[in-house]
Design a protein around this motif. Structure first.
Motif, PDB file in Angstrom:
ATOM      1  N   LYS A   1       0.629  -1.234   0.046  1.00 45.07           N
ATOM      2  CA  LYS A   1       0.067   0.024  -0.091  1.00 45.07           C
ATOM      3  C   LYS A   1       0.792   1.244   0.204  1.00 45.07           C
ATOM      4  CE  LYS A   1      -3.878  -2.326   2.347  1.00 45.07           C
ATOM      5  NZ  LYS A   1      -4.599  -2.376   3.409  1.00 45.07           N
ATOM      6  N   ALA A   2       2.100   1.222  -0.710  1.00 45.31           N
ATOM      7  CA  ALA A   2       2.913   2.315  -0.502  1.00 45.31           C
ATOM      8  C   ALA A   2       2.672   3.043  -1.985  1.00 45.31           C
ATOM      9  CB  ALA A   2       4.533   1.858  -0.566  1.00 45.31           C
ATOM     10  N   VAL A   3       2.255   4.147  -1.978  1.00 41.30           N
ATOM     11  CA  VAL A   3       1.963   5.085  -3.197  1.00 41.30           C
ATOM     12  C   VAL A   3       2.798   6.456  -3.064  1.00 41.30           C
ATOM     13  CG1 VAL A   3      -0.322   4.044  -3.634  1.00 41.30           C
ATOM     14  CG2 VAL A   3      -0.045   6.066  -2.250  1.00 41.30           C
ATOM     15  N   SER A   4       3.096   7.039  -4.373  1.00 37.42           N
ATOM     16  CA  SER A   4       3.389   8.131  -4.423  1.00 37.42           C
ATOM     17  C   SER A   4       2.352   9.578  -4.219  1.00 37.42           C
ATOM     18  CB  SER A   4       4.357   8.525  -5.625  1.00 37.42           C
ATOM     19  OG  SER A   4       4.575  10.021  -5.789  1.00 37.42           O
ATOM     20  N   GLY A   5       2.417  10.249  -3.499  1.00 37.27           N
ATOM     21  CA  GLY A   5       1.607  11.371  -3.420  1.00 37.27           C
ATOM     22  C   GLY A   5       1.998  12.646  -4.112  1.00 37.27           C
ATOM     23  N   GLY A   6       3.023  12.588  -4.783  1.00 34.40           N
ATOM     24  CA  GLY A   6       3.564  13.446  -5.922  1.00 34.40           C
ATOM     25  C   GLY A   6       4.459  14.315  -4.988  1.00 34.40           C
ATOM     26  N   GLY A   7       4.451  15.720  -5.610  1.00 37.17           N
ATOM     27  CA  GLY A   7       5.149  16.684  -4.768  1.00 37.17           C
ATOM     28  C   GLY A   7       4.304  17.544  -3.634  1.00 37.17           C
ATOM     29  N   LEU A   8       5.156  18.426  -3.276  1.00 37.54           N
ATOM     30  CA  LEU A   8       4.638  19.137  -1.856  1.00 37.54           C
ATOM     31  C   LEU A   8       3.213  19.843  -2.211  1.00 37.54           C
ATOM     32  CD1 LEU A   8       5.302  19.713   1.000  1.00 37.54           C
ATOM     33  CD2 LEU A   8       6.503  21.574   0.171  1.00 37.54           C
ATOM     34  N   ALA A   9       3.213  20.530  -3.413  1.00 36.25           N
ATOM     35  CA  ALA A   9       2.003  21.027  -4.011  1.00 36.25           C
ATOM     36  C   ALA A   9       0.962  20.195  -4.267  1.00 36.25           C
ATOM     37  CB  ALA A   9       2.492  21.982  -5.296  1.00 36.25           C
ATOM     38  N   HIS A  10       1.129  19.201  -4.784  1.00 37.77           N
ATOM     39  CA  HIS A  10      -0.157  18.052  -4.851  1.00 37.77           C
ATOM     40  C   HIS A  10      -0.747  17.849  -3.559  1.00 37.77           C
ATOM     41  CE1 HIS A  10       2.693  17.021  -8.449  1.00 37.77           C
ATOM     42  NE2 HIS A  10       1.514  17.427  -9.129  1.00 37.77           N
ATOM     43  N   MET A  11       0.332  17.492  -2.491  1.00 32.19           N
ATOM     44  CA  MET A  11      -0.295  17.005  -1.226  1.00 32.19           C
ATOM     45  C   MET A  11      -1.135  18.417  -0.736  1.00 32.19           C
ATOM     46  SD  MET A  11       0.768  13.829  -0.574  1.00 32.19           S
ATOM     47  CE  MET A  11       0.962  13.787   1.134  1.00 32.19           C
TER      48      MET A  11
END
Length: 86
Positions: free
Chosen positions: A66-76
């Protein structure tokens, strides 16, 4: 759910997602992995998404389902995560 910031320590100290843990992407490159359960939901992020994609792929290859990339700081931030300084 665990949120992991994979940027450098100075980047993390400048600004990060509230409640995020710091685990530099270079540690992944050296074979280290965060201390989380393999079935726990893990969201990784960096500045643009490149380093978090790499970290997520390494975790997935090591059985973290269940490890996923949330993208960049702005995406978060756009997803509603609160950013804090220091």
């Amino acid at each position: 759910m665990t949120i992991i910031d994979v940027r450098s320590k100075p980047e993390f100290d400048q600004q990060h997602v509230e409640g995020a843990e710091w685990f530099d992407v270079m540690r992944f490159a050296n074979g280290e992995l965060p201390d989380v359960a393999k079935d726990e939901e893990v969201v990784l992020y960096c500045y643009t998404g490149a380093r978090s994609n790499t970290a997520a792929q390494i975790m997935q290859a090591n059985g973290f389902s269940k490890a996923v990339s949330g993208g960049g700081l702005a995406h978060m931030a756009a997803r509603g995560y609160k950013l804090v300084r220091g």
